[in-house]
Design a protein around this motif. Sequence first.
Motif, mmCIF file in Angstrom:
data_model
loop_
_atom_site.group_PDB
_atom_site.id
_atom_site.type_symbol
_atom_site.label_atom_id
_atom_site.label_comp_id
_atom_site.label_asym_id
_atom_site.label_seq_id
_atom_site.Cartn_x
_atom_site.Cartn_y
_atom_site.Cartn_z
ATOM 1 N N LEU A 304 -9.132 -81.547 -22.310
ATOM 2 C CA LEU A 304 -9.847 -81.282 -23.561
ATOM 3 C C LEU A 304 -11.274 -81.800 -23.454
ATOM 4 O O LEU A 304 -11.518 -82.860 -22.871
ATOM 5 N N VAL A 328 -10.218 -76.283 -24.606
ATOM 6 C CA VAL A 328 -9.305 -76.531 -23.491
ATOM 7 C C VAL A 328 -9.958 -75.951 -22.239
ATOM 8 O O VAL A 328 -10.138 -74.738 -22.122
ATOM 9 N N VAL A 365 -7.173 -80.851 -32.289
ATOM 10 C CA VAL A 365 -6.464 -80.030 -31.289
ATOM 11 C C VAL A 365 -6.030 -78.732 -31.915
ATOM 12 O O VAL A 365 -6.084 -77.663 -31.293
#
Length: 369
Positions: A304, A328, A365
């Motif tokens: 990440l 990502v 995320v």
Amino acid sequence: MEAIRKQASKLREQVARQQQAVMKQFGGGYGADGVFADEAEAQQHSKLEKLYISTRAAKHFQRDIVRGVEGYIVTGSKQVEIGNKLCEDGKKYGTENTCTSGSTLSKAALSFAKARSMMEKERGNLLKALGTQVAEPLRAMVMGAPLEDARHLAQRYDRMRQEAEAQAIEVSKRQMKLREASGNSDMISRLEAAESKLQELKSNMGVLGKEALAAMTAVEGQQQRLTLQRLIALVESERNYHQKVLQILDQLEREMVSERQRIEGAPPPVVESSMPPPPAYEEVNGIFMRNTVAELVETVEYFLAEAIQSYRAESDTELNLSAGDYIVVRKVSNNGWAEGECRGRAGWFPYDYIEKRERVLASKVAQVF
């Protein structure tokens, strides 16, 4: 002169007390106490003395205000001159700016020059108001005729009172001499003349005292009212000046902060470089793979990263990024590009535009996919 006057007054009082003591010792009928046996006259004299001291103190205070305001005007005029020079310098830089990387500073310089010009104009208005509304009226009263006329009346009353004291002592002396040589017609006539003069002095002194008291009372009241009004005018003028200057500075700050935020939030300028374009997306993923492409691309473990600045895609194979986005990262090339996914889209982007993150909030995320 005031110190000499006080000293002379003290000496006269000492001499008068000594003369009164002598007259009382020899049984004098008048003496200085006889002249001022009237309680109303004594109160009038005491009040005149207090008024004289009060008006003198107010006059000195008015003069101090005038001097202070005049000094403030002189220094303020110099500040206006310096401020206008600074304003001209700001305008000159703003209009003649030769900076090749943008016009942000020149715009700020022009805004500053405009604001400074407005502030110096307000300062000039303040100085003008202090001169016309504070210094001039107070100076006119300090030097004016009403105050001087009232003080002259009080001084004439004081001199006439001293003359009456001396005449009362003269009457007492003649009374004593007449008792020692009774039946002397010449002494009797002189005594009667001295008593008549004393009564005339007392009568005139009473009229003059009332006139001086009325004049001094009026002047004291005028001094108090006018001085208070001019102090209020001074405070209001300064308050209005500072309020207007604060408004100007607030507006200037908003303009400058807005420009700074616009610059900091804008995408970085496009700089031409020799950086090669990213590999074709199909080639990297095994479709029509060439050896040269395979050599350029390094497959890495997914990680990440956070975008530290915005990037605008220039082709369909590139990925738009906004500062703060989380990505990502799936591939990194040897020519400065990285490939990854953000917000449900995949593509290439400059590797220098991101920073690797070891820990990321779960809510961040979720934004990636």
